[in-house]
Design a protein around this motif. Structure first.
Motif, PDB file in Angstrom:
ATOM      1  N   ALA A  94     -16.540  34.476  65.603  1.00 34.94           N
ATOM      2  CA  ALA A  94     -17.055  35.404  64.590  1.00 34.94           C
ATOM      3  C   ALA A  94     -17.391  34.667  63.298  1.00 34.94           C
ATOM      4  CB  ALA A  94     -16.042  36.510  64.330  1.00 34.94           C
ATOM      5  N   LYS A  95     -16.518  33.771  62.883  1.00 38.87           N
ATOM      6  CA  LYS A  95     -16.755  32.983  61.676  1.00 38.87           C
ATOM      7  C   LYS A  95     -17.997  32.116  61.835  1.00 38.87           C
ATOM      8  CE  LYS A  95     -14.613  29.471  58.722  1.00 38.87           C
ATOM      9  NZ  LYS A  95     -13.432  28.577  58.539  1.00 38.87           N
ATOM     10  N   GLY A  96     -18.166  31.540  63.025  1.00 37.44           N
ATOM     11  CA  GLY A  96     -19.342  30.708  63.294  1.00 37.44           C
ATOM     12  C   GLY A  96     -20.637  31.497  63.179  1.00 37.44           C
ATOM     13  N   LEU A  97     -20.634  32.709  63.719  1.00 41.50           N
ATOM     14  CA  LEU A  97     -21.816  33.565  63.611  1.00 41.50           C
ATOM     15  C   LEU A  97     -22.125  33.867  62.148  1.00 41.50           C
ATOM     16  CD1 LEU A  97     -21.016  36.070  66.510  1.00 41.50           C
ATOM     17  CD2 LEU A  97     -22.825  34.340  66.520  1.00 41.50           C
ATOM     18  N   ASP A  98     -21.091  34.229  61.387  1.00 41.22           N
ATOM     19  CA  ASP A  98     -21.278  34.551  59.969  1.00 41.22           C
ATOM     20  C   ASP A  98     -21.777  33.333  59.197  1.00 41.22           C
ATOM     21  OD1 ASP A  98     -20.349  37.089  60.516  1.00 41.22           O
ATOM     22  OD2 ASP A  98     -18.296  36.669  59.866  1.00 41.22           O
ATOM     23  N   THR A  99     -21.213  32.168  59.506  1.00 42.39           N
ATOM     24  CA  THR A  99     -21.605  30.932  58.821  1.00 42.39           C
ATOM     25  C   THR A  99     -23.067  30.606  59.064  1.00 42.39           C
ATOM     26  OG1 THR A  99     -19.379  30.000  58.937  1.00 42.39           O
ATOM     27  CG2 THR A  99     -21.188  28.442  58.673  1.00 42.39           C
ATOM     28  N   GLU A 100     -23.473  30.679  60.341  1.00 43.32           N
ATOM     29  CA  GLU A 100     -24.847  30.310  60.686  1.00 43.32           C
ATOM     30  C   GLU A 100     -25.854  31.282  60.071  1.00 43.32           C
ATOM     31  OE1 GLU A 100     -27.463  27.610  61.955  1.00 43.32           O
ATOM     32  OE2 GLU A 100     -25.291  27.391  62.241  1.00 43.32           O
ATOM     33  N   LEU A 101     -25.490  32.555  59.990  1.00 44.76           N
ATOM     34  CA  LEU A 101     -26.389  33.554  59.389  1.00 44.76           C
ATOM     35  C   LEU A 101     -26.634  33.288  57.912  1.00 44.76           C
ATOM     36  CD1 LEU A 101     -25.153  36.846  61.082  1.00 44.76           C
ATOM     37  CD2 LEU A 101     -27.486  35.944  61.153  1.00 44.76           C
ATOM     38  N   LYS A 102     -25.669  32.691  57.252  1.00 45.52           N
ATOM     39  CA  LYS A 102     -25.788  32.452  55.808  1.00 45.52           C
ATOM     40  C   LYS A 102     -26.486  31.141  55.468  1.00 45.52           C
ATOM     41  CE  LYS A 102     -21.581  35.083  54.828  1.00 45.52           C
ATOM     42  NZ  LYS A 102     -20.125  34.985  54.497  1.00 45.52           N
ATOM     43  N   LEU A 103     -26.600  30.260  56.450  1.00 41.69           N
ATOM     44  CA  LEU A 103     -27.191  28.956  56.188  1.00 41.69           C
ATOM     45  C   LEU A 103     -28.714  29.016  56.134  1.00 41.69           C
ATOM     46  CD1 LEU A 103     -25.063  26.634  58.502  1.00 41.69           C
ATOM     47  CD2 LEU A 103     -24.988  26.745  56.012  1.00 41.69           C
TER      48      LEU A 103
END
Length: 252
Positions: free
Chosen positions: A203-212
């Motif tokens: 979940a954190k990975g998905l959120d991180t990639e969306l913000k990059l």
């Protein structure tokens, strides 16, 4: 021999010794990565010089982003979505990806065959954010899916590194992928890696990639390095290790 192998059976199992015998009786072992070569060399006590890396790659059609298809329109998909293109089974970790998308408030669209029917049936009707499209053989439509998703996710138990992830990257998709297997050797620092066993990390990975803010560098890197003509040259180099050049004219 092409092992395509990451998980190693215990040394006290028959399969371990059977696989080792296959390795010992092969002239060369063609792996998908240096990581796989070293892992198998250590696990089976095989000389590292017997291993030769050949790369997974994308088909020529993925060198461009040209497509006349519209994935969203074809399947009436509304809003942002995470895409995964993989067989549905435990190794591909589909259920954990669905739960991670729920945690992040994201819609997940799945493309691919159902390999493990009981596994699929255990969760298929439980999540309103999950939609399984089935297999897509139309490459133009698949390219459109890669281009229209907000993130492409493949948090598998292991990957070598997953041809669908290479295809998605070639179409400009952001990538969230497992840290288990050869993916880091292929994608370097241009994607987000996650622990497939850790729901929160996915979940954190998905959120991180969306913000990059991702530029075109990953797409160009894949096109420049991971095409089947380059893989063919890898294999030729491997053959030349074990056959003399006067035996076969590899250039013809």
């Amino acid at each position: 021999l092409s092992p395509i192998m990451w998980t190693v059976p215990p040394k006290d199992e028959y399969y371990y010794h059977h696989i080792k015998a296959l390795f010992l009786n092969s002239d060369i072992l063609l792996t998908n990565s240096s990581l796989e070569s070293h892992k198998l060399s250590d696990a089976f006590d095989i000389d590292i010089d017997k291993f030769h890396k050949t790369r997974n790659s994308i088909a020529d059609v993925f060198r461009t982003t040209k497509t006349d298809s519209d994935f969203r329109e074809q399947f009436s998909i509304k809003g942002d979505f995470v895409l995964t293109v993989a067989n549905i089974d435990t190794r591909k970790n589909t259920h954990n990806l669905i739960k991670a998308c729920v945690e992040s408030g994201l819609q997940l669209v799945s493309v691919g065959h159902i390999r493990d029917i009981p596994y699929y049936e255990s969760f298929k009707d439980r999540y309103s954010n999950f939609r399984h499209i089935g297999n897509i053989s139309d490459v133009d439509l698949l390219k459109s899916a890669y281009q229209q998703c907000q993130v492409f996710a493949l948090p598998s138990i292991c990957e070598t590194p997953g041809i669908a992830a290479l295809e998605a990257a070639s179409q400009g998709a952001r990538i969230v992928i497992t840290d288990e297997g050869a993916a880091p050797e292929y994608f370097k620092d241009m994607v987000t890696y996650v622990d497939p066993s850790d729901l929160d990390d996915i979940a954190k990975g998905l959120d991180t990639e969306l913000k990059l803010e991702r530029d075109n560098s990953l797409r160009q890197y894949i096109i420049d390095n991971y095409t089947w003509d380059k893989t063919a040259m890898d294999i030729i180099a491997g053959y030349r290790k074990i056959f003399s050049d006067d035996m076969v004219d590899f250039e013809s």
